[in-house]
Design a protein around this motif. Structure first.
Motif, PDB file in Angstrom:
ATOM      1  N   SER A 106     -42.095 -38.449 -75.096  1.00  0.00           N
ATOM      2  CA  SER A 106     -42.609 -39.061 -73.883  1.00  0.00           C
ATOM      3  C   SER A 106     -42.114 -38.215 -72.714  1.00  0.00           C
ATOM      4  CB  SER A 106     -42.103 -40.506 -73.767  1.00  0.00           C
ATOM      5  OG  SER A 106     -42.606 -41.097 -72.606  1.00  0.00           O
ATOM      6  N   LEU A 107     -43.055 -37.576 -72.012  1.00  0.00           N
ATOM      7  CA  LEU A 107     -42.680 -36.780 -70.839  1.00  0.00           C
ATOM      8  C   LEU A 107     -42.505 -37.715 -69.659  1.00  0.00           C
ATOM      9  CD1 LEU A 107     -45.079 -33.701 -70.972  1.00  0.00           C
ATOM     10  CD2 LEU A 107     -42.666 -33.817 -71.635  1.00  0.00           C
ATOM     11  N   ARG A 108     -41.374 -37.583 -68.999  1.00  0.00           N
ATOM     12  CA  ARG A 108     -41.063 -38.403 -67.826  1.00  0.00           C
ATOM     13  C   ARG A 108     -40.952 -37.510 -66.610  1.00  0.00           C
ATOM     14  NH1 ARG A 108     -39.538 -43.493 -69.787  1.00  0.00           N
ATOM     15  NH2 ARG A 108     -40.316 -43.540 -71.919  1.00  0.00           N
ATOM     16  N   CYS A 109     -41.188 -38.086 -65.447  1.00  0.00           N
ATOM     17  CA  CYS A 109     -41.163 -37.318 -64.203  1.00  0.00           C
ATOM     18  C   CYS A 109     -39.733 -36.849 -63.887  1.00  0.00           C
ATOM     19  CB  CYS A 109     -41.733 -38.143 -63.050  1.00  0.00           C
ATOM     20  SG  CYS A 109     -40.669 -39.467 -62.452  1.00  0.00           S
ATOM     21  N   PRO A 110     -39.594 -35.831 -63.035  1.00  0.00           N
ATOM     22  CA  PRO A 110     -38.266 -35.306 -62.694  1.00  0.00           C
ATOM     23  C   PRO A 110     -37.327 -36.339 -62.083  1.00  0.00           C
ATOM     24  CG  PRO A 110     -39.956 -33.760 -62.024  1.00  0.00           C
ATOM     25  CD  PRO A 110     -40.664 -35.015 -62.464  1.00  0.00           C
ATOM     26  N   ASP A 111     -37.864 -37.343 -61.428  1.00  0.00           N
ATOM     27  CA  ASP A 111     -37.058 -38.345 -60.725  1.00  0.00           C
ATOM     28  C   ASP A 111     -36.961 -39.660 -61.516  1.00  0.00           C
ATOM     29  OD1 ASP A 111     -35.507 -39.041 -58.510  1.00  0.00           O
ATOM     30  OD2 ASP A 111     -37.207 -39.933 -57.458  1.00  0.00           O
ATOM     31  N   CYS A 112     -37.336 -39.635 -62.786  1.00  0.00           N
ATOM     32  CA  CYS A 112     -37.405 -40.846 -63.606  1.00  0.00           C
ATOM     33  C   CYS A 112     -36.028 -41.514 -63.735  1.00  0.00           C
ATOM     34  CB  CYS A 112     -37.920 -40.506 -64.994  1.00  0.00           C
ATOM     35  SG  CYS A 112     -38.083 -41.925 -66.087  1.00  0.00           S
ATOM     36  N   ASP A 113     -36.023 -42.832 -63.578  1.00  0.00           N
ATOM     37  CA  ASP A 113     -34.766 -43.559 -63.762  1.00  0.00           C
ATOM     38  C   ASP A 113     -34.841 -44.587 -64.897  1.00  0.00           C
ATOM     39  OD1 ASP A 113     -36.208 -45.672 -62.764  1.00  0.00           O
ATOM     40  OD2 ASP A 113     -34.748 -46.210 -61.243  1.00  0.00           O
ATOM     41  N   MET A 114     -36.009 -44.696 -65.549  1.00  0.00           N
ATOM     42  CA  MET A 114     -36.166 -45.609 -66.687  1.00  0.00           C
ATOM     43  C   MET A 114     -35.811 -47.044 -66.295  1.00  0.00           C
ATOM     44  SD  MET A 114     -37.023 -43.335 -68.963  1.00  0.00           S
ATOM     45  CE  MET A 114     -36.754 -44.054 -70.557  1.00  0.00           C
ATOM     46  N   ALA A 115     -36.152 -47.459 -65.074  1.00  0.00           N
ATOM     47  CA  ALA A 115     -35.669 -48.714 -64.507  1.00  0.00           C
ATOM     48  C   ALA A 115     -36.254 -49.968 -65.129  1.00  0.00           C
ATOM     49  CB  ALA A 115     -35.936 -48.738 -63.008  1.00  0.00           C
ATOM     50  N   LEU A 116     -37.535 -49.993 -65.387  1.00  0.00           N
ATOM     51  CA  LEU A 116     -38.174 -51.221 -65.814  1.00  0.00           C
ATOM     52  C   LEU A 116     -38.184 -51.360 -67.328  1.00  0.00           C
ATOM     53  CD1 LEU A 116     -41.212 -51.145 -63.374  1.00  0.00           C
ATOM     54  CD2 LEU A 116     -39.059 -52.345 -63.095  1.00  0.00           C
ATOM     55  N   SER A 117     -38.145 -52.577 -67.764  1.00  0.00           N
ATOM     56  CA  SER A 117     -38.179 -52.835 -69.207  1.00  0.00           C
ATOM     57  C   SER A 117     -39.623 -52.804 -69.671  1.00  0.00           C
ATOM     58  CB  SER A 117     -37.565 -54.207 -69.471  1.00  0.00           C
ATOM     59  OG  SER A 117     -37.562 -54.482 -70.834  1.00  0.00           O
ATOM     60  N   PRO A 118     -39.950 -52.256 -70.794  1.00  0.00           N
ATOM     61  CA  PRO A 118     -39.101 -51.422 -71.633  1.00  0.00           C
ATOM     62  C   PRO A 118     -39.205 -49.951 -71.246  1.00  0.00           C
ATOM     63  CG  PRO A 118     -41.123 -51.857 -72.820  1.00  0.00           C
ATOM     64  CD  PRO A 118     -41.248 -52.511 -71.455  1.00  0.00           C
ATOM     65  N   ASN A 119     -38.259 -49.486 -70.544  1.00  0.00           N
ATOM     66  CA  ASN A 119     -38.115 -48.066 -70.202  1.00  0.00           C
ATOM     67  C   ASN A 119     -39.287 -47.485 -69.419  1.00  0.00           C
ATOM     68  OD1 ASN A 119     -35.654 -48.069 -71.497  1.00  0.00           O
ATOM     69  ND2 ASN A 119     -36.568 -47.519 -73.445  1.00  0.00           N
ATOM     70  N   ILE A 120     -39.836 -48.232 -68.478  1.00  0.00           N
ATOM     71  CA  ILE A 120     -40.914 -47.714 -67.639  1.00  0.00           C
ATOM     72  C   ILE A 120     -40.299 -47.117 -66.385  1.00  0.00           C
ATOM     73  CG2 ILE A 120     -42.960 -48.324 -66.306  1.00  0.00           C
ATOM     74  CD1 ILE A 120     -43.435 -50.549 -68.393  1.00  0.00           C
ATOM     75  N   CYS A 121     -40.692 -45.902 -66.075  1.00  0.00           N
ATOM     76  CA  CYS A 121     -40.128 -45.171 -64.942  1.00  0.00           C
ATOM     77  C   CYS A 121     -40.360 -45.873 -63.618  1.00  0.00           C
ATOM     78  CB  CYS A 121     -40.757 -43.778 -64.885  1.00  0.00           C
ATOM     79  SG  CYS A 121     -40.341 -42.834 -63.413  1.00  0.00           S
ATOM     80  N   GLU A 122     -39.309 -45.945 -62.825  1.00  0.00           N
ATOM     81  CA  GLU A 122     -39.393 -46.259 -61.403  1.00  0.00           C
ATOM     82  C   GLU A 122     -38.561 -45.184 -60.729  1.00  0.00           C
ATOM     83  OE1 GLU A 122     -37.579 -49.549 -58.477  1.00  0.00           O
ATOM     84  OE2 GLU A 122     -38.867 -50.346 -60.058  1.00  0.00           O
ATOM     85  N   PRO A 123     -39.196 -44.162 -60.152  1.00  0.00           N
ATOM     86  CA  PRO A 123     -38.447 -43.028 -59.602  1.00  0.00           C
ATOM     87  C   PRO A 123     -37.324 -43.455 -58.664  1.00  0.00           C
ATOM     88  CG  PRO A 123     -40.795 -42.620 -59.494  1.00  0.00           C
ATOM     89  CD  PRO A 123     -40.632 -44.058 -59.898  1.00  0.00           C
ATOM     90  N   LYS A 124     -36.224 -42.737 -58.751  1.00  0.00           N
ATOM     91  CA  LYS A 124     -35.062 -43.033 -57.910  1.00  0.00           C
ATOM     92  C   LYS A 124     -35.414 -42.999 -56.426  1.00  0.00           C
ATOM     93  CE  LYS A 124     -32.292 -40.742 -61.329  1.00  0.00           C
ATOM     94  NZ  LYS A 124     -31.664 -39.468 -61.654  1.00  0.00           N
ATOM     95  N   SER A 125     -36.328 -42.121 -56.053  1.00  0.00           N
ATOM     96  CA  SER A 125     -36.693 -41.989 -54.644  1.00  0.00           C
ATOM     97  C   SER A 125     -37.830 -42.929 -54.248  1.00  0.00           C
ATOM     98  CB  SER A 125     -37.113 -40.543 -54.349  1.00  0.00           C
ATOM     99  OG  SER A 125     -38.229 -40.197 -55.145  1.00  0.00           O
ATOM    100  N   GLY A 126     -38.316 -43.748 -55.175  1.00  0.00           N
ATOM    101  CA  GLY A 126     -39.429 -44.634 -54.882  1.00  0.00           C
ATOM    102  C   GLY A 126     -39.033 -46.089 -54.789  1.00  0.00           C
ATOM    103  N   THR A 127     -40.034 -46.933 -54.557  1.00  0.00           N
ATOM    104  CA  THR A 127     -39.795 -48.369 -54.464  1.00  0.00           C
ATOM    105  C   THR A 127     -40.393 -49.134 -55.640  1.00  0.00           C
ATOM    106  OG1 THR A 127     -41.777 -48.658 -53.117  1.00  0.00           O
ATOM    107  CG2 THR A 127     -39.686 -48.335 -51.944  1.00  0.00           C
ATOM    108  N   SER A 128     -41.251 -48.478 -56.432  1.00  0.00           N
ATOM    109  CA  SER A 128     -41.835 -49.116 -57.613  1.00  0.00           C
ATOM    110  C   SER A 128     -42.281 -48.045 -58.592  1.00  0.00           C
ATOM    111  CB  SER A 128     -43.025 -49.996 -57.222  1.00  0.00           C
ATOM    112  OG  SER A 128     -44.186 -49.213 -57.046  1.00  0.00           O
ATOM    113  N   PHE A 129     -42.727 -48.483 -59.762  1.00  0.00           N
ATOM    114  CA  PHE A 129     -43.206 -47.530 -60.762  1.00  0.00           C
ATOM    115  C   PHE A 129     -44.421 -46.759 -60.253  1.00  0.00           C
ATOM    116  CE2 PHE A 129     -45.659 -51.336 -61.725  1.00  0.00           C
ATOM    117  CZ  PHE A 129     -46.928 -50.833 -61.981  1.00  0.00           C
TER     118      PHE A 129
END
Length: 162
Positions: A106-129
Motif C-alpha cells: 500500500s503506497l502512502r503519501c509522504p505526509d501519511c500519519d495513518m490516523a484513522l481506523s483502520p489505518n487510513i491516512c490523514e496527513p500530518k499537515s492536513g485537517t482530514s483524510f
C-alpha cells in the motif's frame, strides 16, 4: 503498519490498470494509463470508507503478467504498469507491506500519519483524510509519470480461482 524491510532497492513494483469494457473504445474510453489510475477511491469496494493507499504488487512475486492477473482475479479488462521502488522512495512515498504473503504494498503519501481506523491516512499537515495528495485528481506526486505502462489494458482470459 508493518515492516518494509523486506523490500529491496531497485525492486520493480506493478500496478493493475483495471478498465470497464467501454474504456477500451478508442477515442471515447481510457485505453492507456492515466492520472486517474493513481487516485485513491473515496468509496473503496462499496464500504463507504476511503481507500487507505494506492495498491501495488511486487514483480518478484509475479514474474509474469498472467500470474499477476490470476492474483488480481478481476473479470474486467486489465493491463499493467511498472515502477522501481527507488523512484517512489525519491518521491518520499511510504511503501507498506500489508499482508502475510508480502506481495501487496500500500503506497502512502509522504505526509501519511495513518490516523484513522483502520489505518487510513490523514496527513500530518492536513485537517482530514481529504488532504492526502493521493485524492488529488491532478497527481501532484507524479505517480502517473513514474510508472510506465507495460501491458495495455485488454480483455484477458478469466483467471482461474484457486
Amino acid at each position: 503498519m508493518t515492516k518494509d524491510g523486506h523490500l529491496k532497492q531497485g525492486e520493480i513494483l506493478i500496478r493493475g490498470l483495471i478498465r470497464l469494457p467501454s474504456d477500451l473504445d478508442e477515442g471515447v474510453g481510457r485505453l492507456h494509463q492515466d492520472i486517474s489510475d493513481f487516485v485513491r477511491k473515496m468509496n473503496y469496494r462499496k464500504t463507504g470508507k476511503p481507500e487507505n493507499g494506492i495498491s501495488v504488487f511486487r514483480r518478484i512475486k509475479y514474474p509474469t503478467n498472467q500470474e499477476f492477473y490470476a492474483r488480481i482475479n478481476v473479470r474486467l479488462p486489465i493491463g499493467t504498469s511498472e515502477c522501481s521502488l527507488n523512484k517512489l522512495m525519491a518521491k518520499r512515498m511510504k511503501p507498506i507491506l500489508d499482508d502475510a504473503e508480502a506481495d501487496h504494498i500500500s503506497l502512502r503519501c509522504p505526509d501519511c500519519d495513518m490516523a484513522l481506523s483502520p489505518n487510513i491516512c490523514e496527513p500530518k499537515s492536513g485537517t482530514s483524510f481529504l488532504d492526502c495528495p493521493l485524492f488529488d485528481k491532478t497527481d501532484p506526486l507524479g505517480l502517473a509519470t513514474a510508472f510506465e505502462e507495460v501491458d495495455t489494458p485488454s480483455k484477458k482470459p478469466k483467471a482461474d480461482k484457486a
